[in-house]
Design a protein around this motif. Structure first.
Motif, PDB file in Angstrom:
ATOM      1  N   ILE A 296       0.838  -1.198   0.000  1.00  0.00           N
ATOM      2  CA  ILE A 296       0.000   0.000   0.000  1.00  0.00           C
ATOM      3  C   ILE A 296       0.874   1.249   0.000  1.00  0.00           C
TER       4      ILE A 296
ATOM      5  N   ILE B 247       2.084   1.853  -3.512  1.00  0.00           N
ATOM      6  CA  ILE B 247       1.014   2.382  -4.363  1.00  0.00           C
ATOM      7  C   ILE B 247       0.814   3.870  -4.087  1.00  0.00           C
TER       8      ILE B 247
ATOM      9  N   TRP C 297       1.451   6.912  -6.789  1.00  0.00           N
ATOM     10  CA  TRP C 297       0.351   7.786  -7.219  1.00  0.00           C
ATOM     11  C   TRP C 297       0.540   9.220  -6.756  1.00  0.00           C
TER      12      TRP C 297
ATOM     13  N   GLU D  38      -5.466   8.552  -1.073  1.00  0.00           N
ATOM     14  CA  GLU D  38      -5.703   7.630   0.044  1.00  0.00           C
ATOM     15  C   GLU D  38      -7.146   7.138   0.046  1.00  0.00           C
TER      16      GLU D  38
ATOM     17  N   VAL E 214      -7.558   4.501  -2.802  1.00  0.00           N
ATOM     18  CA  VAL E 214      -6.900   3.248  -2.426  1.00  0.00           C
ATOM     19  C   VAL E 214      -7.735   2.560  -1.344  1.00  0.00           C
TER      20      VAL E 214
ATOM     21  N   PHE F 214      -1.958  -1.963  -9.694  1.00  0.00           N
ATOM     22  CA  PHE F 214      -2.236  -1.739  -8.278  1.00  0.00           C
ATOM     23  C   PHE F 214      -3.426  -2.568  -7.810  1.00  0.00           C
TER      24      PHE F 214
ATOM     25  N   ILE G  83      -3.337  -5.024  -4.584  1.00  0.00           N
ATOM     26  CA  ILE G  83      -4.333  -5.008  -3.515  1.00  0.00           C
ATOM     27  C   ILE G  83      -5.017  -6.366  -3.396  1.00  0.00           C
TER      28      ILE G  83
END
Length: 142
Positions: free
Chosen positions: A5, A8, A12, A32, A35, A72, A76
């Motif tokens: 995380i 990622i 980004w 955030e 995600v 991504f 995840i």
């Protein structure tokens, strides 16, 4: 925070530093939030209300996030837990860590997510299934 995380978010945030990649109304905290939506959707919580089984990823974000989304999404999808309660705690911790990065005016989307996730956590704690969602503002209750 989970290393995948963090990676990622780092990528980004760097990507969206370039204003040509941003959409109108862009806020850094959006990253955030989205995600968090991806995590929420991956965990597919059984105690989520039927119309909140997934959280909508906005078209603005999806159309602006570059070629990273599919990669991504796979990252995840590789984050798994033994049960939904563990996934829920992970998501709650993610939200708290994310909120700590921003000021109050920047937290609108994260706080919306937090409110929903915490309400769902209460259903897990009480071992009840959701029948309806009360959209009444809790601050206005007497």
């Amino acid at each position: 925070m989970n290393e995948k995380i963090e990676n990622i978010l780092t990528i980004w945030h760097k990507y969206f530093e370039d204003e040509t990649n941003q959409y109108s109304e862009f806020e850094p905290s959006d990253i955030e939030y989205f995600v968090g939506c991806m995590l929420y959707n991956h965990f597919a919580f059984s105690k989520a209300h039927h119309n909140l089984k997934t959280m909508d990823l906005s078209y603005d974000f999806l159309s602006s996030c570059g070629e990273y989304y599919e990669e991504f999404e796979k990252e995840i999808a590789s984050i798994n837990f033994e049960n939904e309660e563990q996934a829920l705690v992970f998501l709650q911790e993610y939200i708290q860590t994310s909120k700590a990065k921003y000021t109050k005016p920047e937290l609108y989307l994260l706080e919306r997510m937090e409110y929903h996730v915490n309400a769902m956590a209460a259903r897990y704690e009480k071992e009840v299934d959701v029948k309806k969602i009360d959209f009444e503002n809790p601050l206005l209750r007497k």
